[in-house]
Write a protein that holds these residues in place. Structure first.
Motif, PDB file in Angstrom:
ATOM      1  N   ALA A 109       0.833  -1.207   0.000  1.00 47.39           N
ATOM      2  CA  ALA A 109       0.000   0.000   0.000  1.00 47.39           C
ATOM      3  C   ALA A 109       0.861   1.248   0.000  1.00 47.39           C
ATOM      4  N   SER A 110       1.987   1.230   0.712  1.00 50.44           N
ATOM      5  CA  SER A 110       2.866   2.402   0.746  1.00 50.44           C
ATOM      6  C   SER A 110       3.508   2.660  -0.612  1.00 50.44           C
ATOM      7  N   ILE A 111       3.731   1.608  -1.380  1.00 50.73           N
ATOM      8  CA  ILE A 111       4.228   1.797  -2.756  1.00 50.73           C
ATOM      9  C   ILE A 111       3.146   2.492  -3.574  1.00 50.73           C
ATOM     10  N   GLY A 112       1.916   1.987  -3.475  1.00 51.67           N
ATOM     11  CA  GLY A 112       0.802   2.595  -4.208  1.00 51.67           C
ATOM     12  C   GLY A 112       0.545   4.029  -3.806  1.00 51.67           C
ATOM     13  N   ASP A 113       0.801   4.353  -2.554  1.00 49.79           N
ATOM     14  CA  ASP A 113       0.600   5.720  -2.063  1.00 49.79           C
ATOM     15  C   ASP A 113       1.770   6.637  -2.393  1.00 49.79           C
ATOM     16  N   GLY A 114       2.854   6.064  -2.948  1.00 49.23           N
ATOM     17  CA  GLY A 114       4.014   6.877  -3.293  1.00 49.23           C
ATOM     18  C   GLY A 114       4.871   7.262  -2.104  1.00 49.23           C
ATOM     19  N   VAL A 115       4.765   6.520  -1.008  1.00 51.08           N
ATOM     20  CA  VAL A 115       5.504   6.842   0.220  1.00 51.08           C
ATOM     21  C   VAL A 115       6.887   6.188   0.247  1.00 51.08           C
ATOM     22  N   GLY A 138      10.523   5.119  -0.543  1.00 55.30           N
ATOM     23  CA  GLY A 138      11.614   5.781  -1.251  1.00 55.30           C
ATOM     24  C   GLY A 138      11.690   7.269  -0.991  1.00 55.30           C
ATOM     25  N   GLY A 139      10.779   7.789  -0.186  1.00 53.92           N
ATOM     26  CA  GLY A 139      10.815   9.219   0.149  1.00 53.92           C
ATOM     27  C   GLY A 139      10.257  10.071  -0.961  1.00 53.92           C
ATOM     28  N   PRO A 140      10.417  11.395  -0.841  1.00 51.56           N
ATOM     29  CA  PRO A 140       9.906  12.311  -1.866  1.00 51.56           C
ATOM     30  C   PRO A 140      10.530  11.996  -3.228  1.00 51.56           C
ATOM     31  N   ASN A 141       9.719  12.119  -4.263  1.00 53.86           N
ATOM     32  CA  ASN A 141      10.239  11.821  -5.603  1.00 53.86           C
ATOM     33  C   ASN A 141       9.502  12.652  -6.628  1.00 53.86           C
ATOM     34  N   ASP A 142      10.059  12.659  -7.821  1.00 55.88           N
ATOM     35  CA  ASP A 142       9.468  13.406  -8.933  1.00 55.88           C
ATOM     36  C   ASP A 142       8.766  12.477  -9.919  1.00 55.88           C
ATOM     37  N   GLY A 143       8.265  11.376  -9.413  1.00 53.31           N
ATOM     38  CA  GLY A 143       7.599  10.397 -10.281  1.00 53.31           C
ATOM     39  C   GLY A 143       8.450   9.166 -10.506  1.00 53.31           C
ATOM     40  N   GLU A 144       9.721   9.232 -10.141  1.00 52.70           N
ATOM     41  CA  GLU A 144      10.605   8.083 -10.245  1.00 52.70           C
ATOM     42  C   GLU A 144      11.295   7.883  -8.912  1.00 52.70           C
ATOM     43  N   VAL A 145      11.368   6.632  -8.488  1.00 46.45           N
ATOM     44  CA  VAL A 145      12.004   6.318  -7.215  1.00 46.45           C
ATOM     45  C   VAL A 145      12.547   4.893  -7.290  1.00 46.45           C
TER      46      VAL A 145
END
Length: 157
Positions: free
Chosen positions: A23-29, A31-38
């Motif tokens: 779920a944290s991957i889906g939420d974009g959490v 890898g920390g802040p990113n610009d669309g790539e992590v």
């Protein structure tokens, strides 16, 4: 849903942790802040080593007793290979069918178009038998279906 069928609290805890990670991957959490790539580091216990044919590696890991008729029902219980496209599903199915060297029978879908009011205005040319036979839809069998005695068939929704 998987958590509801778990018998041990240790396994339930591991599944809950894994679910939260996914779920944290889906939420974009992750890898920390990113610009669309992590860059996401996968836990080693969910990564399969690629020692040759990747499809064979996946099938052997998910269904280790697939060709053992006595253990087949246990092997298939609560296991699945997920795929993003129907073409990939076809490749996996064909590979698994090819593992069984027994003689198979190919069944074809009904391949004619009924005459009706809608076929009189030219839709027969638009929806030819060849076109209809090449359609692949989730929940609908393909035009060609190979069946072998003893090979499991799943018809899911």
């Amino acid at each position: 849903m998987k958590l509801l069928s778990v018998e041990s609290s240790v396994e339930a805890s591991k599944l809950k942790e894994f679910s939260a990670w996914v779920a944290s991957i889906g939420d974009g959490v992750v890898g920390g802040p990113n610009d669309g790539e992590v860059v996401i580091v996968l836990p080693s216990d969910i990564v399969l080593s690629n020692a040759g044919d990747p499809l064979k590696t996946i099938v052997e890991k998910i269904y280790p007793s697939y060709m053992n008729r006595k253990e087949l029902s246990n092997c298939l219980h609560n296991r699945t290979i997920l795929a993003t496209k129907l073409d990939v599903v076809d490749v996996v199915n064909q590979f698994m069918i090819s593992m069984d060297q027994s003689q198979g029978q190919v069944y074809l879908s009904f391949d004619s178009i009924l005459n009706s009011d809608s076929t009189l205005n030219g839709s027969v040319e638009i929806h030819s038998v060849e076109f209809l036979n090449n359609l692949k839809c989730s929940g609908t069998p393909n035009h060609e279906l190979m069946l072998k005695v003893g090979t499991p068939v799943s018809w899911g929704a």
